[in-house]
Design a protein around this motif. Sequence first.
Motif, mmCIF file in Angstrom:
data_model
loop_
_atom_site.group_PDB
_atom_site.id
_atom_site.type_symbol
_atom_site.label_atom_id
_atom_site.label_comp_id
_atom_site.label_asym_id
_atom_site.label_seq_id
_atom_site.Cartn_x
_atom_site.Cartn_y
_atom_site.Cartn_z
ATOM 1 N N CYS A 1 15.587 70.046 103.322
ATOM 2 C CA CYS A 1 15.919 68.754 102.718
ATOM 3 C C CYS A 1 15.713 67.637 103.741
ATOM 4 O O CYS A 1 16.176 67.732 104.872
ATOM 5 N N CYS B 1 19.415 65.617 104.033
ATOM 6 C CA CYS B 1 20.571 66.158 104.758
ATOM 7 C C CYS B 1 20.206 67.267 105.748
ATOM 8 O O CYS B 1 21.059 67.740 106.481
ATOM 9 N N SER C 1 19.453 70.403 105.341
ATOM 10 C CA SER C 1 19.762 71.812 105.118
ATOM 11 C C SER C 1 18.507 72.593 104.709
ATOM 12 O O SER C 1 17.566 72.043 104.149
ATOM 13 N N CYS D 1 17.598 70.189 96.594
ATOM 14 C CA CYS D 1 18.501 70.601 97.675
ATOM 15 C C CYS D 1 19.837 71.056 97.086
ATOM 16 O O CYS D 1 20.478 70.300 96.360
ATOM 17 N N CYS E 1 22.792 68.479 98.659
ATOM 18 C CA CYS E 1 22.957 67.069 98.283
ATOM 19 C C CYS E 1 22.168 66.702 97.028
ATOM 20 O O CYS E 1 22.150 65.532 96.639
HETATM 21 ZN ZN LIG Z 1 20.047 67.751 101.009
#
Ligand SMILES: [Zn+2]
Lengths: 263, 114
Positions: free
Chosen positions: B73, B76, B78, B89, B92
């Motif tokens: 992502c 964020c 991840s 994602c 988020c």
């Molecule tokens: Zn994210």
Amino acid sequence: MCDTCGCGVPGKAVSFRKHGEDHHHHGDGHTHSHDHDHPHDHTHDHRHDRTIAVEQDILGENNLLAQRNRGYFEAKNIFSINLVSSPGSGKTTLLEKTLTALKDTECAVIEGDQQTMNDADRVAATGVPVLQINTGNGCHLDADMIHTAYRELQLKNDSILFIENVGNLVCPALFDLGEDKRVVVISVTEGDDKPAKYPTIFDQADICIINKIDLLPYVQFDVEKCKQHALQVNHHLEFFELSATTGEGMDTWLKWLKDQISK
Amino acid sequence: MHEMSIAMNIVDIACKEAEKEGAPSISIIELDVGKLAGVMIDSLKFCYDSVCKGTLAENSKLLINEIVGRGQCIKCGSEFDIDSFMAICPTCESYEVEITQGRELKLKAVTVNE
Ligand SMILES: [Zn+2]
Ligand SMILES: Nc1nc2c(ncn2[C@@H]2O[C@H](COP(=O)(O)OP(=O)(O)OP(=O)(O)O)[C@@H](O)[C@H]2O)c(=O)[nH]1
Ligand SMILES: [Mg+2]
Ligand SMILES: [Zn+2]
Ligand SMILES: [Zn+2]
Ligand SMILES: [Zn+2]
């Protein structure tokens, strides 16, 4: 022959023809050679198997040839565009209108279709140099075909090269031609979930043109939903919404093109 | 799907390697194919045998390691498994996801007889 899209052995039956020419030039069939016909008469009482690490990109040869094209275009300051779409979304109509509007810019066109000179003849009517590639059973253009085609066309410096790929939303996705920008054209008669159904081609594109917007009142096509789907696949995509027939929205597309060559 | 041209490239590369080694035949060709490579493995297998005919790879086995898709992502940071280009994602819910794995289309190794 491939069962999915019916494509046959590529490279074999490819022909290159300029508008008005009646003879075909045949491709050299790439470098594919399949007659490995060596006698091996050594005798073994037992067989050893040996594994060789290869670690090669399967499309490496095409990618290398595409880089060669890219270098050639860069040296001659040619801006090149690869137009991909499903059959009939309006690539040739868009080209006809674009070329007519770009009268003051040097342009050239490479047309890819399995059969016929039809699209090249339509483009030739605008006065722009054009070469038709007929791929026979092949369902996509590759970098080697483009190399042969532009040598025939003798491209001018500081020009735009438009490549219209074979109408097919799947196969052209994997074949880099060396273009600056890949443009996927979708028309509003095709359904707004096209990007979700055929993500690979949207993943590899830079620009998405939504064509035939003059038909929006007659079809169920949610432009915003289509863009949303496409952006989920590839959040770098830029959009143009236009009608190649009525000319609506063409000005933003033409302005974008002119900006690209003045860069 | 162009799996035919892909199969031809595979057999070409493998045969060149085998020839370089002076091997009389190929028994296994091993590939890495990402789930997001745009290649249908069934069609590829279907094309493979016919392309191998008359080459050093005739009657060879095609071994395919499928590589799962991975994304990261942008918002964020991840990382997670993905099974399509339309990845979202899980942390988020952003769809600005960079694909970090799954596009592989690689010839890993060739096993030859001596
Ligand atoms: Zn994210
Ligand atoms: N209403 C409408 N029709 C269009 C538009 N653009 C193209 N068409 C029509 O769509 C049909 C197909 O257009 P083409 O330009 O030949 O499409 P193409 O993508 O080049 O087709 P292939 O080369 O066969 O893949 C023709 O009948 C065009 O007149 C448009 O903006 N609006
Ligand atoms: Mg056309
Ligand atoms: Zn080819
Ligand atoms: Zn195909
Ligand atoms: Zn195919």
